[in-house]
Design a protein around this motif. Structure first.
Motif, PDB file in Angstrom:
ATOM      1  N   UNK A   1       0.792  -1.172  -0.067  1.00  0.00           N
ATOM      2  CA  UNK A   1      -0.035   0.079  -0.014  1.00  0.00           C
ATOM      3  C   UNK A   1       0.902   1.265  -0.131  1.00  0.00           C
ATOM      4  N   UNK A   2       0.164   2.430  -0.108  1.00  0.00           N
ATOM      5  CA  UNK A   2       0.880   3.688  -0.123  1.00  0.00           C
ATOM      6  C   UNK A   2       0.684   4.385   1.128  1.00  0.00           C
ATOM      7  N   UNK A   3       1.883   5.079   1.685  1.00  0.00           N
ATOM      8  CA  UNK A   3       1.522   5.813   3.057  1.00  0.00           C
ATOM      9  C   UNK A   3       1.895   7.263   2.485  1.00  0.00           C
ATOM     10  N   UNK A   4       1.082   8.466   2.779  1.00  0.00           N
ATOM     11  CA  UNK A   4       1.422   9.837   2.615  1.00  0.00           C
ATOM     12  C   UNK A   4       2.043   9.912   3.830  1.00  0.00           C
ATOM     13  N   UNK A   5       3.255  10.539   4.013  1.00  0.00           N
ATOM     14  CA  UNK A   5       3.902  10.987   5.268  1.00  0.00           C
ATOM     15  C   UNK A   5       4.296  12.486   5.041  1.00  0.00           C
ATOM     16  N   UNK A   6       3.989  13.167   5.964  1.00  0.00           N
ATOM     17  CA  UNK A   6       4.312  14.622   6.313  1.00  0.00           C
ATOM     18  C   UNK A   6       5.527  14.737   7.044  1.00  0.00           C
ATOM     19  N   UNK A   7       6.366  15.332   6.704  1.00  0.00           N
ATOM     20  CA  UNK A   7       7.545  15.304   7.535  1.00  0.00           C
ATOM     21  C   UNK A   7       8.416  16.774   7.450  1.00  0.00           C
ATOM     22  N   UNK A   8       9.579  16.659   8.041  1.00  0.00           N
ATOM     23  CA  UNK A   8      10.164  18.316   7.788  1.00  0.00           C
ATOM     24  C   UNK A   8      11.599  17.781   7.813  1.00  0.00           C
ATOM     25  N   UNK A   9      12.398  18.871   7.245  1.00  0.00           N
ATOM     26  CA  UNK A   9      13.872  18.365   6.672  1.00  0.00           C
ATOM     27  C   UNK A   9      14.676  18.107   7.838  1.00  0.00           C
TER      28      UNK A   9
ATOM     29  N   UNK B   1       2.036  23.383  11.200  1.00  0.00           N
ATOM     30  CA  UNK B   1       0.611  23.921  10.963  1.00  0.00           C
ATOM     31  C   UNK B   1       0.273  22.981   9.818  1.00  0.00           C
ATOM     32  N   UNK B   2       1.097  23.163   8.743  1.00  0.00           N
ATOM     33  CA  UNK B   2       0.454  22.558   7.406  1.00  0.00           C
ATOM     34  C   UNK B   2       0.339  20.961   7.448  1.00  0.00           C
ATOM     35  N   UNK B   3       1.189  20.457   8.332  1.00  0.00           N
ATOM     36  CA  UNK B   3       1.285  19.005   8.769  1.00  0.00           C
ATOM     37  C   UNK B   3      -0.047  18.579   9.209  1.00  0.00           C
ATOM     38  N   UNK B   4      -0.194  19.357  10.454  1.00  0.00           N
ATOM     39  CA  UNK B   4      -1.515  18.996  11.149  1.00  0.00           C
ATOM     40  C   UNK B   4      -2.743  19.495  10.404  1.00  0.00           C
ATOM     41  N   UNK B   5      -2.678  20.384   9.630  1.00  0.00           N
ATOM     42  CA  UNK B   5      -3.971  20.398   8.668  1.00  0.00           C
ATOM     43  C   UNK B   5      -4.247  19.444   7.602  1.00  0.00           C
ATOM     44  N   UNK B   6      -3.063  19.005   7.184  1.00  0.00           N
ATOM     45  CA  UNK B   6      -3.266  17.815   6.174  1.00  0.00           C
ATOM     46  C   UNK B   6      -3.563  16.516   6.678  1.00  0.00           C
ATOM     47  N   UNK B   7      -3.133  16.174   7.892  1.00  0.00           N
ATOM     48  CA  UNK B   7      -3.709  15.328   8.722  1.00  0.00           C
ATOM     49  C   UNK B   7      -5.061  15.171   9.045  1.00  0.00           C
ATOM     50  N   UNK B   8      -5.639  16.387   9.666  1.00  0.00           N
ATOM     51  CA  UNK B   8      -7.100  16.624   9.557  1.00  0.00           C
ATOM     52  C   UNK B   8      -8.131  16.284   8.641  1.00  0.00           C
ATOM     53  N   UNK B   9      -7.550  16.924   7.427  1.00  0.00           N
ATOM     54  CA  UNK B   9      -8.225  16.639   6.051  1.00  0.00           C
ATOM     55  C   UNK B   9      -7.891  15.356   5.357  1.00  0.00           C
ATOM     56  N   UNK B  10      -6.967  14.495   5.955  1.00  0.00           N
ATOM     57  CA  UNK B  10      -7.106  13.202   5.471  1.00  0.00           C
ATOM     58  C   UNK B  10      -5.933  13.092   4.074  1.00  0.00           C
ATOM     59  N   UNK B  11      -5.199  14.290   3.959  1.00  0.00           N
ATOM     60  CA  UNK B  11      -4.363  14.465   2.862  1.00  0.00           C
ATOM     61  C   UNK B  11      -3.143  13.428   2.907  1.00  0.00           C
ATOM     62  N   UNK B  12      -2.548  13.551   4.124  1.00  0.00           N
ATOM     63  CA  UNK B  12      -1.723  12.751   4.779  1.00  0.00           C
ATOM     64  C   UNK B  12      -2.105  11.552   5.498  1.00  0.00           C
ATOM     65  N   UNK B  13      -1.460  10.424   5.532  1.00  0.00           N
ATOM     66  CA  UNK B  13      -1.970   9.243   6.396  1.00  0.00           C
ATOM     67  C   UNK B  13      -1.264   9.304   7.848  1.00  0.00           C
TER      68      UNK B  13
END
Length: 296
Positions: free
Chosen positions: A90-98, A129-141
């Motif tokens: 499966x695919x996992x969309x992961x939000x992360x920072x440098x 902030x962007x990572x948290x928003x994307x998680x709430x929206x379901x854009x990131x797993x």
């Protein structure tokens, strides 16, 4: 209600754009519009308000969204359960920072690459902030955070480890030989740092706001380290990001302790049913990142 219509509805609700939803789903925009109209017709309500070039959810759409999420997640869980006899995939969309991608995550990424080749990790570089928003929206797993707070609205959070910070300078910097530095002692120092929104940069600037020392923005950690090595100023960075430079002597740690503590965390949307391959990622992140952060 057809599952594919709910999947399309969820995507449009997340991005609030028919055009972007069509691109993400691989459909023509007319197909997305037609699917939403079919769903609205079957339910007998409007799910979106059309406001010129913009859209927003109606009250009915807001009520439907959590059910759509649960149904699509349950379908994914069922699909994964049926296929569980084989290797995880499966695919996992992961939000992360440098700083985490470069210095904390390599063991985890290498482990999945070699051990679970059917799991595809998609890394999305964003800040808190962007990572948290994307998680709430379901854009990131899932998403990695480095924050002083360990509880976030609408998210489940796994604290992996505290993230030590260190104030660094070039070996010849005037502050490099001094002990017991205070925040006031940094008033005349030039600060070098990453982009706004980076948690340790923002907290550092807030701590020194009373003295307002000049700040030079370099954007990335590597560029910041080069600027500090060249004698352009001092920088507050995660210790893991400067470990090699401190060991070689190209950078030195100043005797100043940050009055705040950051924690490396892994988060996902509260109430989200994590598929088996995502649960596996969370388990291994807990093990590998935690082990890596322990003192030798």
């Amino acid at each position: 209600m057809e599952l594919r219509l709910l999947v399309t509805f969820e995507k449009v609700a997340d991005v609030l754009s028919f055009t972007r939803a069509a691109a993400d789903l691989g459909y023509a925009q007319s197909s997305v519009t037609g699917q939403i109209r079919s769903l609205e017709t079957s339910l007998g309500v409007d799910l979106f308000e059309r406001l010129g070039s913009r859209i927003r959810l109606t009250e009915a759409g807001e009520r439907l969204l959590p059910y759509a999420r649960r149904m699509t997640e349950l379908a994914e869980e069922a699909r994964a359960a049926v296929a569980s006899a084989g290797d995880p995939e499966g695919t996992i969309a992961v939000g992360t920072m440098e700083s985490l991608t470069s210095y904390r995550l390599p063991p985890l990424l290498e482990y999945f690459h070699h051990r679970y080749p059917k799991v595809r990790l998609t890394l999305r570089p964003t800040l808190g902030d962007a990572t948290r928003q994307a998680l709430r929206q379901g854009t990131y797993d899932v998403g990695f955070l480095m924050e002083p707070d360990t509880e976030h609205e609408g998210l489940e959070t796994e604290v992996l480890a505290p993230e030590p910070l260190v104030l660094v300078a070039g070996p010849g910097h005037p502050l490099s030989g001094r002990t017991g530095l205070t925040s006031a002692d940094l008033a005349a120092a030039h600060l070098v740092g990453t982009e706004p929104g980076c948690p340790y940069r923002d907290l550092f600037e807030a701590e020194l706001r009373e003295w307002a020392p000049p700040f030079m923005e370099f954007g990335t950690i590597e560029a910041t380290k080069r600027g500090v090595t060249s004698g352009l100023g001092v920088a507050l960075l995660p210790r893991v990001a400067v470990a090699e430079e401190l060991a070689s002597g190209t950078l030195v740690a100043l005797d100043w302790e940050a009055p705040f503590t950051l924690f490396t965390q892994l988060a996902w949307r509260r109430g989200k049913r994590l598929p088996a391959h995502v649960r596996l990622f969370v388990e291994q992140a807990r093990r590998l990142v935690s082990e890596q952060s322990r003192p030798a």
